[in-house]
Design a protein around this motif. Structure first.
Motif, PDB file in Angstrom:
ATOM      1  N   CYS A  64      80.991 -24.180  43.577  1.00 55.31           N
ATOM      2  CA  CYS A  64      82.398 -22.977  43.632  1.00 55.31           C
ATOM      3  C   CYS A  64      81.882 -22.956  45.124  1.00 55.31           C
ATOM      4  CB  CYS A  64      82.937 -22.027  42.758  1.00 55.31           C
ATOM      5  SG  CYS A  64      84.544 -21.558  43.549  1.00 55.31           S
ATOM      6  N   GLY A  65      80.870 -21.911  45.189  1.00 54.08           N
ATOM      7  CA  GLY A  65      80.309 -21.964  46.799  1.00 54.08           C
ATOM      8  C   GLY A  65      80.760 -23.477  47.761  1.00 54.08           C
ATOM      9  N   LEU A  66      80.053 -24.704  47.000  1.00 55.23           N
ATOM     10  CA  LEU A  66      79.180 -25.932  47.595  1.00 55.23           C
ATOM     11  C   LEU A  66      80.417 -26.316  47.648  1.00 55.23           C
ATOM     12  CD1 LEU A  66      75.565 -26.590  46.391  1.00 55.23           C
ATOM     13  CD2 LEU A  66      76.311 -25.491  48.562  1.00 55.23           C
ATOM     14  N   THR A  67      81.379 -26.070  46.937  1.00 55.56           N
ATOM     15  CA  THR A  67      82.406 -27.415  47.290  1.00 55.56           C
ATOM     16  C   THR A  67      83.526 -26.518  48.501  1.00 55.56           C
ATOM     17  OG1 THR A  67      82.756 -27.384  44.822  1.00 55.56           O
ATOM     18  CG2 THR A  67      84.272 -28.170  45.853  1.00 55.56           C
ATOM     19  N   MET A  68      83.661 -25.343  48.665  1.00 58.00           N
ATOM     20  CA  MET A  68      84.448 -24.591  49.113  1.00 58.00           C
ATOM     21  C   MET A  68      83.973 -24.651  50.431  1.00 58.00           C
ATOM     22  SD  MET A  68      84.306 -20.141  49.344  1.00 58.00           S
ATOM     23  CE  MET A  68      82.533 -20.402  49.467  1.00 58.00           C
ATOM     24  N   ILE A  69      83.053 -24.685  50.842  1.00 57.06           N
ATOM     25  CA  ILE A  69      82.466 -25.378  52.340  1.00 57.06           C
ATOM     26  C   ILE A  69      82.107 -26.783  52.764  1.00 57.06           C
ATOM     27  CG2 ILE A  69      80.241 -25.763  53.711  1.00 57.06           C
ATOM     28  CD1 ILE A  69      79.063 -23.580  52.238  1.00 57.06           C
ATOM     29  N   VAL A  70      82.332 -27.367  51.911  1.00 62.25           N
ATOM     30  CA  VAL A  70      82.732 -28.859  52.431  1.00 62.25           C
ATOM     31  C   VAL A  70      84.551 -28.974  52.594  1.00 62.25           C
ATOM     32  CG1 VAL A  70      82.416 -31.103  51.075  1.00 62.25           C
ATOM     33  CG2 VAL A  70      80.880 -29.796  50.283  1.00 62.25           C
ATOM     34  N   LEU A  71      84.870 -28.535  51.436  1.00 61.23           N
ATOM     35  CA  LEU A  71      86.020 -28.301  51.850  1.00 61.23           C
ATOM     36  C   LEU A  71      86.983 -27.424  53.083  1.00 61.23           C
ATOM     37  CD1 LEU A  71      88.368 -27.471  48.197  1.00 61.23           C
ATOM     38  CD2 LEU A  71      87.677 -30.057  49.261  1.00 61.23           C
ATOM     39  N   VAL A  72      86.024 -26.545  53.448  1.00 64.72           N
ATOM     40  CA  VAL A  72      86.762 -26.193  54.683  1.00 64.72           C
ATOM     41  C   VAL A  72      86.328 -26.646  56.132  1.00 64.72           C
ATOM     42  CG1 VAL A  72      85.930 -24.203  56.163  1.00 64.72           C
ATOM     43  CG2 VAL A  72      86.269 -23.209  54.118  1.00 64.72           C
ATOM     44  N   ALA A  73      85.312 -28.433  56.181  1.00 60.75           N
ATOM     45  CA  ALA A  73      84.815 -28.356  56.588  1.00 60.75           C
ATOM     46  C   ALA A  73      85.802 -29.740  56.819  1.00 60.75           C
ATOM     47  CB  ALA A  73      83.321 -29.247  56.485  1.00 60.75           C
ATOM     48  N   THR A  74      85.620 -30.169  55.748  1.00 62.80           N
ATOM     49  CA  THR A  74      87.042 -31.466  56.160  1.00 62.80           C
ATOM     50  C   THR A  74      88.462 -31.129  56.521  1.00 62.80           C
ATOM     51  OG1 THR A  74      85.673 -32.200  53.690  1.00 62.80           O
ATOM     52  CG2 THR A  74      88.372 -32.834  53.920  1.00 62.80           C
ATOM     53  N   VAL A 119      97.618 -27.645  51.343  1.00 62.50           N
ATOM     54  CA  VAL A 119      97.568 -27.616  50.108  1.00 62.50           C
ATOM     55  C   VAL A 119      96.198 -27.326  50.112  1.00 62.50           C
ATOM     56  CG1 VAL A 119      97.294 -29.038  48.089  1.00 62.50           C
ATOM     57  CG2 VAL A 119      98.828 -28.999  49.202  1.00 62.50           C
ATOM     58  N   LEU A 120      95.276 -28.243  50.788  1.00 62.75           N
ATOM     59  CA  LEU A 120      93.836 -28.032  50.986  1.00 62.75           C
ATOM     60  C   LEU A 120      93.423 -26.298  51.586  1.00 62.75           C
ATOM     61  CD1 LEU A 120      91.197 -29.462  51.108  1.00 62.75           C
ATOM     62  CD2 LEU A 120      91.753 -29.672  53.098  1.00 62.75           C
ATOM     63  N   ALA A 121      94.275 -25.633  52.751  1.00 62.28           N
ATOM     64  CA  ALA A 121      94.154 -24.102  52.975  1.00 62.28           C
ATOM     65  C   ALA A 121      94.525 -23.598  51.458  1.00 62.28           C
ATOM     66  CB  ALA A 121      94.641 -23.809  53.750  1.00 62.28           C
ATOM     67  N   ASN A 122      95.758 -23.957  50.534  1.00 66.63           N
ATOM     68  CA  ASN A 122      95.770 -23.125  49.491  1.00 66.63           C
ATOM     69  C   ASN A 122      94.157 -23.315  47.966  1.00 66.63           C
ATOM     70  OD1 ASN A 122      98.027 -22.106  50.209  1.00 66.63           O
ATOM     71  ND2 ASN A 122      99.211 -23.315  48.758  1.00 66.63           N
ATOM     72  N   VAL A 123      93.744 -24.346  48.292  1.00 71.29           N
ATOM     73  CA  VAL A 123      93.363 -24.585  47.539  1.00 71.29           C
ATOM     74  C   VAL A 123      91.358 -23.865  47.880  1.00 71.29           C
ATOM     75  CG1 VAL A 123      91.376 -26.344  46.886  1.00 71.29           C
ATOM     76  CG2 VAL A 123      93.564 -26.529  47.145  1.00 71.29           C
ATOM     77  N   ILE A 124      91.913 -23.787  49.132  1.00 70.59           N
ATOM     78  CA  ILE A 124      90.111 -23.247  49.416  1.00 70.59           C
ATOM     79  C   ILE A 124      90.715 -21.499  49.649  1.00 70.59           C
ATOM     80  CG2 ILE A 124      88.484 -22.527  51.568  1.00 70.59           C
ATOM     81  CD1 ILE A 124      89.754 -25.279  52.917  1.00 70.59           C
ATOM     82  N   GLY A 125      91.183 -20.921  49.787  1.00 72.67           N
ATOM     83  CA  GLY A 125      91.913 -19.623  49.503  1.00 72.67           C
ATOM     84  C   GLY A 125      91.537 -19.582  47.571  1.00 72.67           C
ATOM     85  N   VAL A 126      92.261 -20.353  46.736  1.00 69.52           N
ATOM     86  CA  VAL A 126      91.373 -19.681  45.219  1.00 69.52           C
ATOM     87  C   VAL A 126      90.266 -19.902  45.008  1.00 69.52           C
ATOM     88  CG1 VAL A 126      91.774 -20.818  43.377  1.00 69.52           C
ATOM     89  CG2 VAL A 126      93.833 -20.766  44.662  1.00 69.52           C
TER      90      VAL A 126
END
Length: 344
Positions: free
Chosen positions: A119-129, A300-307
């Motif tokens: 979950c943490g690594l996915t969070m970092i990748v999505l923020v960078a994207t 949508v990506l911002a909301n997913v990062i928040g989740v």
């Protein structure tokens, strides 16, 4: 041997004359036990629980005195006799090894720990994207608007992911020596602190170098975020003095530990809350065409990062507070504690 045979032998041994000869008594030598003859008249069937009937050892009948030999643990089996039939009590299955003997709580912890890391690594990748595809990537002070993008990236890496892993280091690596874990805990916190300072500098640069300048510290996000950074910094200093620097008495360390744990978790939860406010604020101000209210891909990506922020934070707090997952001391910890007490 029959009674008549005994009489014949006795008469044969009498001397022919009427004089009875008395011979000196010879002490009786201990003799080995005569071999035991086995009567196999009855066959005993051992009945086990749901298994194939096994023929048990036939009952033995001793014709002469025998010497009892102690039975070994393998030979003794509990049995029950019903109507003359001996029933063998089923024995427990052999205990397995490896994962079969592993504590279920530890298995659950490992699964949740791996899920937390993913979950943490996915969070970092999505923020960078998110910042790379929708907000122009990264830049320096020459482009203050894009320089701001370092702020969410470094805060996510340092103030959320590294902060959370530093909290879990003692339970995640429970077989490692306590002193090594202390140094690792302090090192990860230092890395998180450095990234946080860089993230704060970039956000102040993006405000002060903008044309016209943007006011600082006016939003709730900035208030709570700076409060979390201050708590984090005080925690680091207090933890270093109490648990790493020599000289502090053991009773002070014991009294300090609950406060250190509480404010560590409180600062982490406050960092998660600040990140949620910050990413919402960024989405509202920066997503304009189309507007954030229409829920474009950037929204949508911002909301997913928040989740993912919430899920990661919840997993960290749960794994760090559940008593079933607490790290158990190892022998090296006792030696370290005794050494510290001696030095003090």
């Amino acid at each position: 041997m029959s009674k008549d045979a005994d009489v014949d032998v006795e008469q044969a041994n009498k001397p022919e004359s009427g004089v009875v000869q008395v011979e000196p008594a010879i002490p009786e030598q201990p003799q080995a036990a005569a071999p035991t003859t086995v009567s196999t008249a009855t066959t005993v069937i051992a009945v086990t629980n749901g298994e194939k009937p096994v023929e048990a050892t036939p009952a033995t009948t001793a014709t002469s005195a025998t010497t009892a030999t102690p039975a070994t643990a393998e030979q003794v089996q509990p049995a029950t006799t019903i109507a003359g039939i001996e029933l063998a009590t089923p024995t427990s299955p052999p205990t397995g090894s490896g994962k079969a003997n592993m504590d279920p709580a530890l298995i659950n912890f490992k699964v949740l720990y791996v899920l937390t890391q993913l979950c943490g690594l996915t969070m970092i990748v999505l923020v960078a994207t998110w910042i790379g595809q929708h907000f122009g990537g990264l830049a320096g002070t020459s482009n203050p608007g894009v320089e701001f993008n370092w702020h969410p990236l470094f805060m996510t890496i340092g103030f959320i992911y590294l902060y959370g892993n530093s909290i879990l280091i003692y339970r995640g690596f429970r077989t490692t020596r306590k002193k090594t874990l202390k140094l690792t805990h302090a090192g990860i916190h230092m890395g998180a602190f450095i990234l946080t300072v860089i993230a704060l500098k970039t956000v102040f640069d993006s405000h002060n170098l903008a044309s016209p300048p943007i006011p600082n510290m006016y939003s709730l996000h900035s208030w709570l975020g700076l409060s979390a950074v201050i708590i984090f910094s005080l925690q680091y200093v207090a933890g270093f003095v109490a648990f790493l620097a020599p000289g502090l008495r053991e009773n002070y360390r014991i009294a300090m530990m609950p406060l250190h744990i509480y404010f560590g978790l409180f600062g982490f939860v406050l960092a998660i809350a600040s990140a949620l406010m910050g990413i919402t604020e960024k989405a509202i101000f920066a997503i304009k065409t189309p507007a954030y209210s229409t829920l474009p891909p950037a929204g949508v990506l911002a909301n997913v990062i928040g989740v993912l922020y919430v899920v990661f934070g919840a997993l960290v707090v749960y794994l760090a507070t559940d008593p079933a997952y607490k790290r158990k001391p190892i022998p090296e910890d006792t030696a370290l504690l005794n050494s510290s007490s001696t030095n003090e």
